[in-house]
Enzyme design. Structure first.
Site, PDB file in Angstrom:
ATOM      1  N   LYS A 125       4.374  11.470   6.184  1.00  0.00           N
ATOM      2  CA  LYS A 125       3.111  11.515   5.436  1.00  0.00           C
ATOM      3  C   LYS A 125       2.286  12.752   5.852  1.00  0.00           C
ATOM      4  O   LYS A 125       2.605  13.423   6.843  1.00  0.00           O
ATOM      5  CB  LYS A 125       2.338  10.215   5.693  1.00  0.00           C
ATOM      6  CG  LYS A 125       3.067   8.959   5.161  1.00  0.00           C
ATOM      7  CD  LYS A 125       2.221   7.703   5.382  1.00  0.00           C
ATOM      8  CE  LYS A 125       2.921   6.471   4.819  1.00  0.00           C
ATOM      9  NZ  LYS A 125       2.062   5.252   4.941  1.00  0.00           N
ATOM     10  N   GLU A 170      12.545   4.412  -5.135  1.00  0.00           N
ATOM     11  CA  GLU A 170      11.795   5.438  -4.403  1.00  0.00           C
ATOM     12  C   GLU A 170      12.617   6.710  -4.198  1.00  0.00           C
ATOM     13  O   GLU A 170      12.064   7.816  -4.246  1.00  0.00           O
ATOM     14  CB  GLU A 170      11.325   4.870  -3.067  1.00  0.00           C
ATOM     15  CG  GLU A 170      10.260   3.794  -3.252  1.00  0.00           C
ATOM     16  CD  GLU A 170       9.816   3.154  -1.954  1.00  0.00           C
ATOM     17  OE1 GLU A 170       8.918   2.290  -2.017  1.00  0.00           O
ATOM     18  OE2 GLU A 170      10.341   3.508  -0.871  1.00  0.00           O
ATOM     19  N   THR A 215       3.297  -1.663  10.432  1.00  0.00           N
ATOM     20  CA  THR A 215       2.376  -0.865   9.608  1.00  0.00           C
ATOM     21  C   THR A 215       1.164  -0.414  10.425  1.00  0.00           C
ATOM     22  O   THR A 215       0.758   0.744  10.365  1.00  0.00           O
ATOM     23  CB  THR A 215       1.905  -1.700   8.401  1.00  0.00           C
ATOM     24  OG1 THR A 215       3.053  -2.186   7.706  1.00  0.00           O
ATOM     25  CG2 THR A 215       1.036  -0.869   7.464  1.00  0.00           C
ATOM     26  N   TYR A 240       2.668   4.255  -5.147  1.00  0.00           N
ATOM     27  CA  TYR A 240       2.158   3.058  -4.467  1.00  0.00           C
ATOM     28  C   TYR A 240       1.603   2.032  -5.460  1.00  0.00           C
ATOM     29  O   TYR A 240       0.756   1.215  -5.087  1.00  0.00           O
ATOM     30  CB  TYR A 240       1.083   3.448  -3.452  1.00  0.00           C
ATOM     31  CG  TYR A 240       1.628   3.884  -2.101  1.00  0.00           C
ATOM     32  CD1 TYR A 240       2.395   3.009  -1.319  1.00  0.00           C
ATOM     33  CD2 TYR A 240       1.368   5.148  -1.595  1.00  0.00           C
ATOM     34  CE1 TYR A 240       2.881   3.391  -0.078  1.00  0.00           C
ATOM     35  CE2 TYR A 240       1.853   5.533  -0.339  1.00  0.00           C
ATOM     36  CZ  TYR A 240       2.612   4.641   0.404  1.00  0.00           C
ATOM     37  OH  TYR A 240       3.095   5.022   1.643  1.00  0.00           O
ATOM     38  N   ASN A 283      -0.429   6.436   9.133  1.00  0.00           N
ATOM     39  CA  ASN A 283       0.591   5.896  10.044  1.00  0.00           C
ATOM     40  C   ASN A 283       1.913   6.664   9.979  1.00  0.00           C
ATOM     41  O   ASN A 283       2.981   6.116  10.216  1.00  0.00           O
ATOM     42  CB  ASN A 283       0.771   4.398   9.806  1.00  0.00           C
ATOM     43  CG  ASN A 283       1.192   4.086   8.387  1.00  0.00           C
ATOM     44  OD1 ASN A 283       1.427   4.994   7.583  1.00  0.00           O
ATOM     45  ND2 ASN A 283       1.304   2.812   8.066  1.00  0.00           N
ATOM     46  N   HIS A 307       6.487   6.641   5.826  1.00  0.00           N
ATOM     47  CA  HIS A 307       6.809   5.585   4.851  1.00  0.00           C
ATOM     48  C   HIS A 307       8.290   5.307   4.949  1.00  0.00           C
ATOM     49  O   HIS A 307       9.092   6.220   5.188  1.00  0.00           O
ATOM     50  CB  HIS A 307       6.478   6.052   3.423  1.00  0.00           C
ATOM     51  CG  HIS A 307       7.049   5.131   2.382  1.00  0.00           C
ATOM     52  ND1 HIS A 307       6.416   3.982   1.995  1.00  0.00           N
ATOM     53  CD2 HIS A 307       8.233   5.159   1.706  1.00  0.00           C
ATOM     54  CE1 HIS A 307       7.177   3.345   1.109  1.00  0.00           C
ATOM     55  NE2 HIS A 307       8.287   4.046   0.913  1.00  0.00           N
ATOM     56  N   PHE A 344      -7.477  -0.982  -0.136  1.00  0.00           N
ATOM     57  CA  PHE A 344      -7.245   0.338   0.446  1.00  0.00           C
ATOM     58  C   PHE A 344      -6.546   1.305  -0.509  1.00  0.00           C
ATOM     59  O   PHE A 344      -6.238   2.433  -0.129  1.00  0.00           O
ATOM     60  CB  PHE A 344      -6.451   0.218   1.755  1.00  0.00           C
ATOM     61  CG  PHE A 344      -5.127  -0.509   1.628  1.00  0.00           C
ATOM     62  CD1 PHE A 344      -4.000   0.135   1.140  1.00  0.00           C
ATOM     63  CD2 PHE A 344      -5.022  -1.845   1.994  1.00  0.00           C
ATOM     64  CE1 PHE A 344      -2.782  -0.525   1.032  1.00  0.00           C
ATOM     65  CE2 PHE A 344      -3.804  -2.522   1.880  1.00  0.00           C
ATOM     66  CZ  PHE A 344      -2.688  -1.853   1.396  1.00  0.00           C
ATOM     67  N   ARG A 387      13.095   0.858   9.212  1.00  0.00           N
ATOM     68  CA  ARG A 387      11.859   0.093   9.416  1.00  0.00           C
ATOM     69  C   ARG A 387      11.654  -0.196  10.912  1.00  0.00           C
ATOM     70  O   ARG A 387      10.516  -0.200  11.397  1.00  0.00           O
ATOM     71  CB  ARG A 387      11.908  -1.223   8.622  1.00  0.00           C
ATOM     72  CG  ARG A 387      12.000  -1.077   7.111  1.00  0.00           C
ATOM     73  CD  ARG A 387      10.729  -0.662   6.422  1.00  0.00           C
ATOM     74  NE  ARG A 387       9.569  -1.427   6.792  1.00  0.00           N
ATOM     75  CZ  ARG A 387       8.391  -1.330   6.142  1.00  0.00           C
ATOM     76  NH1 ARG A 387       8.245  -0.496   5.100  1.00  0.00           N
ATOM     77  NH2 ARG A 387       7.367  -2.020   6.529  1.00  0.00           N
TER      78      ARG A 387
HETATM   79  P1  ADP Z   1       4.468  -0.233   5.143  1.00  0.00           P
HETATM   80  O1  ADP Z   1       4.208   1.251   4.970  1.00  0.00           O
HETATM   81  O2  ADP Z   1       4.645  -0.612   6.573  1.00  0.00           O
HETATM   82  O3  ADP Z   1       5.577  -0.749   4.245  1.00  0.00           O
HETATM   83  P2  ADP Z   1       2.605  -1.516   3.284  1.00  0.00           P
HETATM   84  O4  ADP Z   1       3.676  -1.376   2.237  1.00  0.00           O
HETATM   85  O5  ADP Z   1       2.004  -2.867   3.490  1.00  0.00           O
HETATM   86  O6  ADP Z   1       3.111  -0.992   4.711  1.00  0.00           O
HETATM   87  O7  ADP Z   1       1.400  -0.534   2.941  1.00  0.00           O
HETATM   88  C1  ADP Z   1       1.661   0.757   2.440  1.00  0.00           C
HETATM   89  C2  ADP Z   1       0.754   1.728   3.172  1.00  0.00           C
HETATM   90  O8  ADP Z   1      -0.597   1.431   2.852  1.00  0.00           O
HETATM   91  C3  ADP Z   1       0.808   1.664   4.692  1.00  0.00           C
HETATM   92  O9  ADP Z   1       1.895   2.380   5.252  1.00  0.00           O
HETATM   93  C4  ADP Z   1      -0.527   2.275   5.066  1.00  0.00           C
HETATM   94  O10 ADP Z   1      -0.503   3.703   4.956  1.00  0.00           O
HETATM   95  C5  ADP Z   1      -1.425   1.704   3.982  1.00  0.00           C
HETATM   96  N1  ADP Z   1      -2.067   0.447   4.401  1.00  0.00           N
HETATM   97  C6  ADP Z   1      -1.479  -0.761   4.531  1.00  0.00           C
HETATM   98  N2  ADP Z   1      -2.353  -1.703   4.922  1.00  0.00           N
HETATM   99  C7  ADP Z   1      -3.552  -1.052   5.058  1.00  0.00           C
HETATM  100  C8  ADP Z   1      -4.861  -1.448   5.441  1.00  0.00           C
HETATM  101  N3  ADP Z   1      -5.139  -2.705   5.771  1.00  0.00           N
HETATM  102  N4  ADP Z   1      -5.837  -0.508   5.451  1.00  0.00           N
HETATM  103  C9  ADP Z   1      -5.578   0.778   5.104  1.00  0.00           C
HETATM  104  N5  ADP Z   1      -4.363   1.219   4.724  1.00  0.00           N
HETATM  105  C10 ADP Z   1      -3.355   0.330   4.702  1.00  0.00           C
HETATM  106 MG    MG Z   2       5.690  -0.876   2.183  1.00  0.00          MG
END
Ligand code: ADP
Ligand code: MG
Length: 144
Positions: free
Chosen positions: A11, A128, A93, A51, A114, A117, A59, A87
Site C-alpha cells: 500500500k 483481484e 488487519t 474495495y 497497514n 493487502h 472507514f 495472510r
Molecule cells: P484485510 O486487509 O486484513 O483483509 P479488511 O478486508 O477487513 O482487512 O479491510 C480492508 C482494509 O480496510 C484494511 O486492510 C484496512 O486498510 C482498512 N480497515 C479495515 N478496518 C478498518 C477500521 N476499523 N478503520 C480503518 N480502516 C480499516
Molecule cells: Mg480484506
C-alpha cells in the site's frame, strides 16, 4: 494442498516508508513465488471499485483516499496454499493485534495504514488479480 495464486499490494504507506523489499523478501523466504509485479497507483474511483465490498463501512472514504494517495506495488504470489500463507505473513488487519514477526506487526502504523493487502479467498483472488494484471502479464512455467 493446491497451488494457488493470490494478489498482494504494498500500500502507499509501504512504498513511502521504503519497505517494498522487506515485504517481497518475506514472500520469497516463505517460498511464495512472485509471478507478476507492477508499481502503479489508483485513482479514488479505482480504489472505490477495488474495495467495493467495504462501501457501507464507516472507514470507506478514508480508506479509498489513503489507497489513492501515492504509488502502490501490486504483485501476484504463487505457491501451495498461497492465499492463507500470505495472510499469515501479513498478520491481523489491526497491527496492534497482529502476531509478532508478521509484516503488519513490524511495519504498520494503524488499522487503516497497514502496509499490505492480500486476497482472502480463491474467488476474490481471481477477481483481484484480474483488476491489476492481464493473462499475458502472468509468467508461465517459472516454477522449478
Ligand atoms: P484485510 O486487509 O486484513 O483483509 P479488511 O478486508 O477487513 O482487512 O479491510 C480492508 C482494509 O480496510 C484494511 O486492510 C484496512 O486498510 C482498512 N480497515 C479495515 N478496518 C478498518 C477500521 N476499523 N478503520 C480503518 N480502516 C480499516
Ligand atoms: Mg480484506
Amino acid at each position: 494442498m493446491a497451488v494457488e495464486r493470490t494478489l498482494s499490494i504494498v500500500k502507499p504507506d509501504g512504498v513511502r516508508t521504503n519497505v517494498i523489499g522487506e515485504v517481497f523478501k518475506r514472500f520469497e523466504s516463505a517460498g511464495l513465488q512472485i509471478v507478476a509485479a507492477r508499481m502503479t497507483s489508483l485513482t479514488k474511483a479505482q480504489a472505490q471499485a477495488f474495495y467495493a465490498v467495504h462501501r457501507e463501512r464507516p472507514f470507506f472514504d478514508s480508506l479509498t483516499t489513503f489507497m489513492s494517495s501515492g504509488p502502490i506495488v501490486a504483485s501476484v504470489l504463487e505457491g501451495e496454499d498461497a492465499i492463507n500463507r500470505n495472510r499469515e505473513l501479513m498478520g491481523a488487519t489491526n497491527p496492534a493485534e497482529a502476531a509478532p514477526g508478521t509484516i503488519r506487526k513490524e511495519y504498520a502504523s494503524s488499522v487503516e495504514q497497514n502496509i499490505v493487502h492480500g486476497s482472502d479467498a480463491p474467488e476474490t483472488a481471481r477477481e483481484e488479480i484480474g483488476f491489476f494484471f492481464s493473462h499475458a502479464d502472468l509468467v508461465q512455467g517459472v516454477r522449478t
